[in-house]
Design a protein around this motif. Sequence first.
Motif, PDB file in Angstrom:
ATOM      1  N   THR A  86       0.056  -7.847   2.234  1.00 42.48           N
ATOM      2  CA  THR A  86       0.113  -7.355   0.856  1.00 42.48           C
ATOM      3  C   THR A  86      -1.045  -6.332   0.868  1.00 42.48           C
ATOM      4  N   ILE A  87      -2.586  -5.930   1.695  1.00 43.97           N
ATOM      5  CA  ILE A  87      -3.341  -4.707   1.868  1.00 43.97           C
ATOM      6  C   ILE A  87      -1.654  -3.656   2.089  1.00 43.97           C
ATOM      7  N   LEU A  88      -0.943  -3.817   3.191  1.00 40.21           N
ATOM      8  CA  LEU A  88       0.184  -3.077   3.546  1.00 40.21           C
ATOM      9  C   LEU A  88       1.200  -3.026   2.408  1.00 40.21           C
ATOM     10  N   ALA A  89       2.116  -3.964   1.717  1.00 40.20           N
ATOM     11  CA  ALA A  89       2.202  -3.534   0.560  1.00 40.20           C
ATOM     12  C   ALA A  89       2.117  -3.125  -0.771  1.00 40.20           C
ATOM     13  N   ARG A  90       1.034  -3.560  -0.502  1.00 42.10           N
ATOM     14  CA  ARG A  90       0.870  -2.398  -1.613  1.00 42.10           C
ATOM     15  C   ARG A  90      -0.254  -1.262  -1.120  1.00 42.10           C
ATOM     16  N   LEU A  91       0.260  -0.753  -0.199  1.00 43.75           N
ATOM     17  CA  LEU A  91      -0.045   0.552   0.587  1.00 43.75           C
ATOM     18  C   LEU A  91       1.562   1.128   0.027  1.00 43.75           C
ATOM     19  N   VAL A  92       2.601   0.380   0.902  1.00 42.88           N
ATOM     20  CA  VAL A  92       3.475   1.315   1.067  1.00 42.88           C
ATOM     21  C   VAL A  92       3.956   0.834  -0.616  1.00 42.88           C
ATOM     22  N   ASN A  93       3.437   0.553  -1.704  1.00 45.26           N
ATOM     23  CA  ASN A  93       3.847   0.614  -3.156  1.00 45.26           C
ATOM     24  C   ASN A  93       3.130   2.330  -3.776  1.00 45.26           C
ATOM     25  N   LYS A  94       1.887   2.229  -3.102  1.00 45.09           N
ATOM     26  CA  LYS A  94       1.509   3.323  -3.386  1.00 45.09           C
ATOM     27  C   LYS A  94       1.774   4.727  -2.733  1.00 45.09           C
ATOM     28  N   TYR A  95       2.067   4.954  -2.273  1.00 44.42           N
ATOM     29  CA  TYR A  95       2.891   6.146  -1.302  1.00 44.42           C
ATOM     30  C   TYR A  95       4.459   6.437  -1.185  1.00 44.42           C
ATOM     31  N   MET A  96       5.064   4.922  -0.921  1.00 45.82           N
ATOM     32  CA  MET A  96       6.153   5.712  -1.374  1.00 45.82           C
ATOM     33  C   MET A  96       6.940   4.345  -2.093  1.00 45.82           C
ATOM     34  N   ASP A  97       6.380   4.114  -3.471  1.00 42.76           N
ATOM     35  CA  ASP A  97       7.194   3.317  -4.912  1.00 42.76           C
ATOM     36  C   ASP A  97       7.846   2.316  -4.581  1.00 42.76           C
ATOM     37  N   VAL A  98       7.643   1.105  -3.641  1.00 39.77           N
ATOM     38  CA  VAL A  98       8.094   0.738  -3.288  1.00 39.77           C
ATOM     39  C   VAL A  98       8.019  -0.750  -4.077  1.00 39.77           C
ATOM     40  N   ASN A  99       9.124  -2.263  -4.383  1.00 39.83           N
ATOM     41  CA  ASN A  99       7.841  -3.208  -5.475  1.00 39.83           C
ATOM     42  C   ASN A  99       7.398  -3.646  -4.051  1.00 39.83           C
TER      43      ASN A  99
END
Length: 297
Positions: free
Chosen positions: A154-167
């Motif tokens: 979930t941390i990795l997913a939030r990082l992807v959401n923060k920097y790559m704007d992926v859901n």
Amino acid sequence: MQIRKRLKNINFDKKRLAFGPGITQQTLINIATVIIGSFIFAIGVNSFMIAGNLGEGGVTGLAIILYYAFDISPAVSNFVLNSILLVIGFKFLSRRAMYYTIVVVFLTSFFLWLTETWRIQTDEILINTVFGGALVGLGIGLIIRIGATTAGTTILARLVNKYMDVNVSYALMFFDMVVITIGLTVMTLEQVLLTVIALYIAMKVMDFIIEGMNPKKAITIISDHPDRLGKMINSEIRRGVTIMNGRGFYTQEDKDILYVIINKSQLTRLKRLIRRYDEKAFVVVHDVNSVLGNYFI
């Protein structure tokens, strides 16, 4: 409706408690939500997923793989692996989110230990698949909704959401699929495929909890008759409309652009009315995760 309006007018972030001036009512609500979400998550994992010999995604999925392979308690491996990822999270995520996440790691590990023997045995594996996925999604959704994470992927997913704007949900799904692939070493193909179904259910439930019971849509309308459409939206849909100035690049003509936020349930009716009033109107529909402010009720 009156109760809903009153709740909207209450700012729990500003209501401080008498016994702790630095603690707001919203803080207590968030902590209660984290406790409930962690407990529901643990029940979904132990009572349904592991009970049905199914896997999971993320760090919990790795913990289940270690449990199947080496009989290591999921509570222990979940805590150890998440603690490692917490170190990474401190560098990239907000301090507030990480404080809540530390609490989540302790609570999920504790509840995984507490419910370790809570196994619901059924003769129908789809019961474990559906209810396991739904409870896991509900628990994670409640946790993410207040701004925390369940650590792990979930941390990795939030990082992807923060920097790559992926859901967040789709980023989680990607990392979960990687873990599920590893799960083929200790599970049959049928169990892995059922786990994929459970994760899809979890993703949909999580989206429902995060986005709310009544998701919103943002509509951008470019029309030669903006006044006519604006009045129609005010009177027929009963929503406020914002007019923005624009200009066509090719024609260099000035255009009035209408922008409106509506409930998802109103989308079909709005499109039908737009076609009736201006069939040549250019309409773009955007997904909206949240709406703040007193202008939308």
